[in-house]
Design a protein around this motif. Structure first.
Motif, mmCIF file in Angstrom:
data_model
loop_
_atom_site.group_PDB
_atom_site.id
_atom_site.type_symbol
_atom_site.label_atom_id
_atom_site.label_comp_id
_atom_site.label_asym_id
_atom_site.label_seq_id
_atom_site.Cartn_x
_atom_site.Cartn_y
_atom_site.Cartn_z
ATOM 1 N N THR A 123 -19.049 -3.917 -48.609
ATOM 2 C CA THR A 123 -20.234 -4.585 -48.067
ATOM 3 C C THR A 123 -20.228 -4.478 -46.536
ATOM 4 O OG1 THR A 123 -18.979 -6.634 -48.188
ATOM 5 C CG2 THR A 123 -20.555 -6.214 -49.966
ATOM 6 N N ALA A 124 -21.402 -4.698 -45.947
ATOM 7 C CA ALA A 124 -21.544 -4.488 -44.500
ATOM 8 C C ALA A 124 -20.620 -5.401 -43.692
ATOM 9 C CB ALA A 124 -22.998 -4.708 -44.102
ATOM 10 N N LYS B 234 -29.477 -4.237 -38.462
ATOM 11 C CA LYS B 234 -30.285 -3.851 -39.628
ATOM 12 C C LYS B 234 -29.481 -3.855 -40.927
ATOM 13 C CE LYS B 234 -33.848 -1.684 -36.938
ATOM 14 N NZ LYS B 234 -34.556 -0.542 -36.406
ATOM 15 N N ILE B 235 -28.184 -3.530 -40.861
ATOM 16 C CA ILE B 235 -27.404 -3.534 -42.111
ATOM 17 C C ILE B 235 -26.653 -4.855 -42.304
ATOM 18 C CG2 ILE B 235 -27.159 -1.008 -42.084
ATOM 19 C CD1 ILE B 235 -24.192 -1.399 -41.306
ATOM 20 N N GLY B 236 -26.659 -5.718 -41.271
ATOM 21 C CA GLY B 236 -25.992 -7.018 -41.386
ATOM 22 C C GLY B 236 -24.477 -6.919 -41.284
ATOM 23 N N ALA B 237 -23.989 -6.055 -40.378
ATOM 24 C CA ALA B 237 -22.536 -5.881 -40.207
ATOM 25 C C ALA B 237 -22.045 -6.894 -39.178
ATOM 26 C CB ALA B 237 -22.223 -4.454 -39.777
ATOM 27 N N GLU B 238 -21.983 -8.163 -39.608
ATOM 28 C CA GLU B 238 -21.762 -9.242 -38.640
ATOM 29 C C GLU B 238 -20.374 -9.259 -38.011
ATOM 30 O OE1 GLU B 238 -21.072 -12.534 -42.174
ATOM 31 O OE2 GLU B 238 -23.083 -11.869 -41.630
ATOM 32 N N ASN B 239 -19.401 -8.578 -38.626
ATOM 33 C CA ASN B 239 -18.041 -8.569 -38.060
ATOM 34 C C ASN B 239 -17.708 -7.304 -37.279
ATOM 35 O OD1 ASN B 239 -17.408 -11.104 -39.257
ATOM 36 N ND2 ASN B 239 -17.304 -10.042 -41.225
ATOM 37 N N GLU C 81 -26.394 2.399 -45.282
ATOM 38 C CA GLU C 81 -26.373 1.545 -46.473
ATOM 39 C C GLU C 81 -25.950 2.340 -47.703
ATOM 40 O OE1 GLU C 81 -30.189 -0.359 -46.089
ATOM 41 O OE2 GLU C 81 -29.253 -2.116 -45.124
ATOM 42 N N LYS C 82 -26.385 3.597 -47.747
ATOM 43 C CA LYS C 82 -25.984 4.456 -48.874
ATOM 44 C C LYS C 82 -24.476 4.743 -48.841
ATOM 45 C CE LYS C 82 -28.133 8.451 -50.742
ATOM 46 N NZ LYS C 82 -29.056 9.594 -50.596
ATOM 47 N N ALA C 83 -23.965 5.002 -47.626
ATOM 48 C CA ALA C 83 -22.525 5.296 -47.487
ATOM 49 C C ALA C 83 -21.680 4.080 -47.898
ATOM 50 C CB ALA C 83 -22.207 5.724 -46.058
ATOM 51 N N LEU C 84 -22.144 2.879 -47.501
ATOM 52 C CA LEU C 84 -21.405 1.657 -47.858
ATOM 53 C C LEU C 84 -21.414 1.465 -49.369
ATOM 54 C CD1 LEU C 84 -22.559 -0.963 -45.168
ATOM 55 C CD2 LEU C 84 -20.523 0.471 -45.175
ATOM 56 N N LYS C 85 -22.581 1.686 -49.986
ATOM 57 C CA LYS C 85 -22.699 1.535 -51.446
ATOM 58 C C LYS C 85 -21.753 2.518 -52.143
ATOM 59 C CE LYS C 85 -26.199 1.149 -54.979
ATOM 60 N NZ LYS C 85 -27.028 2.170 -55.563
ATOM 61 N N ILE D 198 -12.520 9.673 -46.101
ATOM 62 C CA ILE D 198 -13.949 9.387 -46.262
ATOM 63 C C ILE D 198 -14.106 8.657 -47.588
ATOM 64 C CG2 ILE D 198 -16.229 10.388 -46.659
ATOM 65 C CD1 ILE D 198 -15.647 12.473 -44.586
ATOM 66 N N ALA D 199 -14.465 7.360 -47.512
ATOM 67 C CA ALA D 199 -14.598 6.564 -48.737
ATOM 68 C C ALA D 199 -16.015 6.629 -49.294
ATOM 69 C CB ALA D 199 -14.207 5.115 -48.447
ATOM 70 N N GLY D 200 -16.983 7.009 -48.455
ATOM 71 C CA GLY D 200 -18.365 7.099 -48.941
ATOM 72 C C GLY D 200 -19.231 7.879 -47.973
ATOM 73 N N THR D 201 -20.208 8.594 -48.522
ATOM 74 C CA THR D 201 -21.159 9.328 -47.665
ATOM 75 C C THR D 201 -22.576 8.882 -48.005
ATOM 76 O OG1 THR D 201 -21.330 11.111 -49.295
ATOM 77 C CG2 THR D 201 -19.737 11.434 -47.526
#
Ligand SMILES: CC(C)(COP(=O)(O)OP(=O)(O)OC[C@H]1O[C@@H](n2cnc3c(N)ncnc32)[C@H](O)[C@@H]1OP(=O)(O)O)[C@@H](O)C(=O)NCCC(=O)NCCS
Length: 326
Positions: free
Chosen positions: A70-71, A98-103, A61-65, A6-9
């Motif tokens: 990035t998304a 909504k988060i812009g996860a284009e890939n 978005e919080k978990a990614l930060k 888990i890299a981020g929550t």
């Protein structure tokens, strides 16, 4: 061997608060009963116009930060939601937008009730293990306020809205050590929404009888929860040649403080070895273990290197656990 960590929550709770006194102002209940029987003081409900994917995207978005990515680096988005944006297509695709996860690609899972995040982490870690994904965003978002009958005192008092997310990342050593999932059809109708599926399409009559809302046999669920919670924790720990002494924290589904107390007592563990926030948020469904984990990390209660068991249970019946190192 490719492991996951888990890299981020992240978690999201809507602003609007509904207190026990708010409910007691029109229902035959009381703040005293709700606090004594469930341990909830208040819960939050989504604003009008806010939808399941909005809550999930905010948590994501919080978990990614927190993971420092990035998304566009996300490969896969998994959403567990009891009430999606639409019955079809998948709400995960709206989160992607909504988060812009284009890939990324995304899909929804439905395990029944509250172990959604636990199921999602299990599935996500397998996509990492086979090398096909490096960053998997697992989200759970439950807008329970739109699935309950606010005039039913049994269910109206227990639930709240919320979302949580974890960013799973490929790693050379195990963060996710093991996972365990179960279902049992014997309690299928112990907690369910009668109308709206193929068995009982919505009709004028079903709406009149309010059968589009969540129904629950509280006593049966309590009994089930206080059995599978300690059993599953013991099982996943033993399977990995550990003892309960090796585990720093048990983070359970936040359904009812009495379920947590009874189960911790069955495990012979003090309440200091868990983290609870059911008093503030109520039962946020699939999101709840992630909300508790995220808040415990944010507050510095759970720290890097801690070994944690996430354990959750709910409608289905379904239940499961994740053994992990932060
Ligand atoms: C809901 C729950 C708190 C009820 O507690 P309980 O001890 O099982 O209570 P019961 O259902 O036996 O009801 C006891 C009494 O309280 C009453 N009651 C039920 N809801 C009430 C409320 N909101 N306020 C006041 N009284 C209430 C019942 O009508 C019953 O009254 P009676 O004795 O006059 O018939 C408990 O069963 C529970 O937490 N179950 C788990 C639910 C859960 O976690 N669900 C997750 C979603 S699947």
């Amino acid at each position: 061997m490719i492991y996951s960590k888990i890299a981020g929550t992240g978690f999201y709770i809507p602003k609007k608060i509904v207190t026990n006194d708010d409910l007691a102002s029109y229902l035959d209940t009381s703040d005293e009963w709700i606090q004594r029987k469930i341990g909830i003081k208040e819960r939050h409900v989504a604003a009008e116009g806010e939808v399941t994917s909005d809550m999930a995207a905010a948590a994501a978005e919080k978990a990614l930060k927190n993971a420092g990515i990035t998304a566009d680096q996300v490969d896969l988005i998994i959403l567990a939601a009891n009430l999606p944006d639409h019955i079809s297509p998948a709400t995960a695709v709206q989160i992607q937008k909504k988060i812009g996860a284009e890939n990324a690609f995304g899909f929804d899972i439905k395990c029944g009730g509250c172990p959604g995040l636990v199921y999602g982490i299990t599935i996500g870690s397998k996509f990492i293990a086979d090398g096909s994904c490096k960053n998997v965003l697992v989200t759970a978002s439950d807008m329970n306020s739109r699935a309950i009958d606010w005039d039913d005192r049994l269910t109206a008092v227990i639930l709240g809205d919320g979302a949580s997310a974890v960013l799973l990342q490929a790693s050379d050593k195990p963060g996710i050590i093991d996972t365990e999932l179960h279902t049992d059809p014997s309690g299928y109708y112990g907690a369910y929404i009668p109308a709206g599926g193929t068995v009982e399409p919505i009709t004028e009559q079903s709406l009149k009888e309010r059968r589009q809302y969540f129904k629950m046999d509280g006593r049966a669920i309590f009994q089930f929860a206080t059995t599978v919670f300690p059993d599953t924790v013991r099982s996943i720990v033993a399977k990995n040649n550990m003892t309960l002494d090796d585990i720093d924290f048990i983070i359970p589904h936040q359904a009812n403080i009495n379920i947590i107390k009874e189960s911790m007592s069955k495990l012979g563990l003090p309440m200091e070895r868990t983290f609870t926030n059911v008093d503030k948020y109520g039962n946020t469904g699939g999101a709840s273990v992630g909300v508790a984990l995220g808040e415990a990390i944010e507050r510095g209660v759970i720290k890097k290197g801690d070994k944690v068991v996430l354990v959750s249970f709910g409608a289905g019946l379904c239940w499961g656990a994740v053994l992990l190192e932060i």
